[in-house]
Design a protein around this motif. Structure first.
Motif, mmCIF file in Angstrom:
data_model
loop_
_atom_site.group_PDB
_atom_site.id
_atom_site.type_symbol
_atom_site.label_atom_id
_atom_site.label_comp_id
_atom_site.label_asym_id
_atom_site.label_seq_id
_atom_site.Cartn_x
_atom_site.Cartn_y
_atom_site.Cartn_z
ATOM 1 N N PRO A 71 83.921 53.789 55.360
ATOM 2 C CA PRO A 71 83.162 52.777 56.102
ATOM 3 C C PRO A 71 82.136 52.039 55.224
ATOM 4 C CG PRO A 71 83.380 54.755 57.420
ATOM 5 C CD PRO A 71 83.897 55.085 56.035
ATOM 6 N N GLU A 72 81.532 52.734 54.300
ATOM 7 C CA GLU A 72 80.587 52.108 53.376
ATOM 8 C C GLU A 72 81.305 51.108 52.456
ATOM 9 O OE1 GLU A 72 77.347 53.482 49.959
ATOM 10 O OE2 GLU A 72 78.742 54.962 50.784
ATOM 11 N N LEU A 73 82.480 51.476 51.974
ATOM 12 C CA LEU A 73 83.282 50.587 51.143
ATOM 13 C C LEU A 73 83.669 49.324 51.921
ATOM 14 C CD1 LEU A 73 85.054 49.770 48.731
ATOM 15 C CD2 LEU A 73 86.813 51.329 49.617
ATOM 16 N N ILE A 74 84.105 49.504 53.151
ATOM 17 C CA ILE A 74 84.499 48.371 53.978
ATOM 18 C C ILE A 74 83.312 47.428 54.178
ATOM 19 C CG2 ILE A 74 85.267 47.680 56.295
ATOM 20 C CD1 ILE A 74 86.905 50.362 56.282
ATOM 21 N N GLN A 75 82.160 47.981 54.472
ATOM 22 C CA GLN A 75 80.964 47.158 54.678
ATOM 23 C C GLN A 75 80.618 46.375 53.405
ATOM 24 O OE1 GLN A 75 77.440 49.348 55.731
ATOM 25 N NE2 GLN A 75 76.260 47.494 56.119
ATOM 26 N N ALA A 76 80.672 47.030 52.258
ATOM 27 C CA ALA A 76 80.340 46.370 50.991
ATOM 28 C C ALA A 76 81.336 45.248 50.674
ATOM 29 C CB ALA A 76 80.308 47.392 49.852
ATOM 30 N N VAL A 77 82.610 45.496 50.904
ATOM 31 C CA VAL A 77 83.632 44.480 50.650
ATOM 32 C C VAL A 77 83.463 43.308 51.613
ATOM 33 C CG1 VAL A 77 86.106 43.986 50.825
ATOM 34 C CG2 VAL A 77 85.320 46.005 49.590
ATOM 35 N N ARG A 78 83.221 43.607 52.876
ATOM 36 C CA ARG A 78 83.103 42.560 53.878
ATOM 37 C C ARG A 78 81.856 41.685 53.668
ATOM 38 N NH1 ARG A 78 86.079 43.097 58.753
ATOM 39 N NH2 ARG A 78 88.262 43.219 58.153
ATOM 40 N N GLU A 79 80.849 42.193 52.977
ATOM 41 C CA GLU A 79 79.688 41.353 52.662
ATOM 42 C C GLU A 79 80.092 40.193 51.761
ATOM 43 O OE1 GLU A 79 76.585 43.834 51.057
ATOM 44 O OE2 GLU A 79 76.358 44.921 52.947
#
Length: 129
Positions: A71-79
């Motif tokens: 979930p942290e990776l997804i959030q960082a990519v989506r930024e």
């Protein structure tokens, strides 16, 4: 025959998973469908690879990638790439709470799964409007 004739011509996909056997199965399944697949063994590498490539059509990540949770990776990519399609793989041993932190447009594929189930989850994410 030219070495270039063996290059994959499908979508560009980054896959992050800490389990080498599962990662290999995902990569081989997608490459058999002619996708260009990049493997990452941890979340930080997946983030760097996703942001560094000129083209990425899909990110596949699991719950517990070392260095950065799914979930942290997804959030960082989506930024940086807010419209990038993502497929989230829920680890067999993971609690269900991690899914609450996912964006609503991120589908979940739970372990264990077959190659056919993987492809069925990936295909709609690669449809271009």
């Amino acid at each position: 025959m030219s070495p270039l004739s063996h290059l994959h011509r499908g979508s560009y996909i980054v896959v992050a998973d800490e389990k080498p056997v599962l990662l290999d199965m995902i990569v081989e399944t997608l490459r058999a469908e002619d996708h260009c697949v990049f493997r990452a063994y941890d979340g930080k590498a997946a983030l760097e690879l996703t942001l560094a490539l000129q083209r990425v059509d899909l990110l596949i990540t699991d719950t517990r990638t070392p260095g950065m949770q799914g979930p942290e990776l997804i959030q960082a990519v989506r930024e940086r790439l807010p419209t990038l399609p993502v497929l989230y793989i829920k680890n067999l041993e993971s609690p269900g709470g991690a899914q609450k932190n996912l964006p609503p447009d991120v589908p979940v594929l739970a372990e264990p799964f077959t190659s056919g189930q993987l492809l069925a989850a990936v295909r709609p994410l690669l449809v271009k409007d």
